[in-house]
Design an enzyme around this catalytic site. Sequence first.
Site, PDB file in Angstrom:
ATOM      1  N   CYS A  31       0.798  -1.213   0.000  1.00  0.00           N
ATOM      2  CA  CYS A  31       0.000   0.000   0.000  1.00  0.00           C
ATOM      3  C   CYS A  31       0.831   1.264   0.000  1.00  0.00           C
ATOM      4  CB  CYS A  31      -0.862  -0.028   1.246  1.00  0.00           C
ATOM      5  SG  CYS A  31       0.097  -0.304   2.718  1.00  0.00           S
TER       6      CYS A  31
HETATM    7  C1  LIG Z   1       0.169  -4.837   3.817  1.00  0.00           C
HETATM    8  S1  LIG Z   1       1.419  -6.025   3.930  1.00  0.00           S
HETATM    9  C2  LIG Z   1       0.495  -7.501   4.235  1.00  0.00           C
HETATM   10  C3  LIG Z   1       0.260  -7.812   5.666  1.00  0.00           C
HETATM   11  C4  LIG Z   1      -0.323  -9.149   5.974  1.00  0.00           C
HETATM   12  N1  LIG Z   1      -1.553  -9.408   5.294  1.00  0.00           N
HETATM   13  C5  LIG Z   1      -0.545  -9.310   7.468  1.00  0.00           C
HETATM   14  O1  LIG Z   1      -1.670  -9.242   7.924  1.00  0.00           O
HETATM   15  O2  LIG Z   1       0.458  -9.481   8.197  1.00  0.00           O
HETATM   16  C6  LIG Z   1       1.922  -6.245   2.246  1.00  0.00           C
HETATM   17  C7  LIG Z   1       2.977  -7.324   2.060  1.00  0.00           C
HETATM   18  O3  LIG Z   1       3.245  -7.512   0.652  1.00  0.00           O
HETATM   19  C8  LIG Z   1       4.579  -7.963   0.548  1.00  0.00           C
HETATM   20  N2  LIG Z   1       5.039  -7.876  -0.856  1.00  0.00           N
HETATM   21  C9  LIG Z   1       5.419  -6.773  -1.541  1.00  0.00           C
HETATM   22  N3  LIG Z   1       5.739  -7.087  -2.818  1.00  0.00           N
HETATM   23  C10 LIG Z   1       5.559  -8.423  -2.923  1.00  0.00           C
HETATM   24  C11 LIG Z   1       5.732  -9.342  -3.994  1.00  0.00           C
HETATM   25  N4  LIG Z   1       6.149  -8.954  -5.203  1.00  0.00           N
HETATM   26  N5  LIG Z   1       5.477 -10.654  -3.771  1.00  0.00           N
HETATM   27  C12 LIG Z   1       5.054 -11.074  -2.546  1.00  0.00           C
HETATM   28  N6  LIG Z   1       4.873 -10.242  -1.488  1.00  0.00           N
HETATM   29  C13 LIG Z   1       5.124  -8.928  -1.684  1.00  0.00           C
HETATM   30  C14 LIG Z   1       5.319  -7.065   1.525  1.00  0.00           C
HETATM   31  O4  LIG Z   1       6.569  -7.630   1.892  1.00  0.00           O
HETATM   32  C15 LIG Z   1       4.316  -6.982   2.697  1.00  0.00           C
HETATM   33  O5  LIG Z   1       4.598  -7.937   3.693  1.00  0.00           O
END
Ligand SMILES: C[S@@+](CC[C@H](N)C(=O)[O-])C[C@H]1O[C@@H](n2cnc3c(N)ncnc32)[C@H](O)[C@@H]1O
Length: 313
Positions: free
Chosen positions: A71
């Site tokens: 985000c």
């Molecule tokens: C808003 S957080 C999600 C939090 C999670 N749902 C929780 O409740 O703990 C977004 C996540 O997307 C991951 N992310 C970013 N780019 C990504 C990618 N290309 N592939 C997989 N994960 C990714 C980030 O590392 C981050 O942990």
Amino acid sequence: MTKAVSLFTGCGGSDAGIIKAGFDVVLANDILPYARDVYLANHPETEYVLGSVTDIETFPNAELLLGCYPCQGFSQGGVRDPSRRINTLYLEFSRALNQIQPKAFVVENVSGMVRKNFKHLLEDQFRVFEEAGYRVKAEVLTASDYGVAQDRKRIFIVGLRNDLGLEYHFPKPTHGENASLDKVTIRDVIGHLPEWPEGEFYDLDFHWYYMSRDRYKAWDQQSRTIVANPRHMPLHPSSPPMIKYEHNDWRFEYDGNARRFSYREAAAIQGFKDLIFPDSPAGTLNMRYTVVGNAVPPPLFEAVVKALPDMWG
Ligand SMILES: C[S@@+](CC[C@H](N)C(=O)[O-])C[C@H]1O[C@@H](n2cnc3c(N)ncnc32)[C@H](O)[C@@H]1O
């Protein structure tokens, strides 16, 4: 047990919520090593794939798909640029949705997504999810209305597969003035923890940006939003309150020990119950804060998922 696939899983705030609601997470994925380490320390039974979602070709079958794609682009704390590549990771979520065709999906994201300059991205998310065959609804919810000691506002997007002919209704608040339970306070969730947990909180200076707004809430209130960047972490209630001096200039009311919430306190305020933080090479102090601040409060995600119609049978 009903199967769920979790994307952009982080350390598993959303997953702790659905596991409590009775789901079995058959695949979790994130790019952050310490998010994986924390998740597996708490849910060792889950298959957690570390790496970019773009590298996953085939997703397992499941009845529920969840994903809280990043985000930074929409967030108050991030760079508000609607054209950033990171803002289109929902297309990866949509790829999984088209492939798995679960009965339902749930997405969480920052409420800034409803802002005017991001509206086209939100509309595009609705478009791709509807084209995948889903009836889609979105609503901004406040975490403290669902038993979390925090004024965190987030948008939830929920879709039900068209052929089910069912409708989703967002859950009514369970805590607060119009509900049967009182709001949970900071004291309720961290009152029992040590007052000065040396080494577990970020203790660099309160720089001008930190002092440009009020970071304080008292013990019997709900915390300001727990963020991923420790520099901006709200104050622990044992700190002196802040008073406004001028526009964008706040000061401590009196001299006294002031500190930010520790990462462990931040986790409790997010609604995690005794989250285990393993000592692993990736587990720096900043990274502990990051995975906690990125997380969805588990009780909030649980409430949203429990409001799905009973269609799992
Ligand atoms: C808003 S957080 C999600 C939090 C999670 N749902 C929780 O409740 O703990 C977004 C996540 O997307 C991951 N992310 C970013 N780019 C990504 C990618 N290309 N592939 C997989 N994960 C990714 C980030 O590392 C981050 O942990």
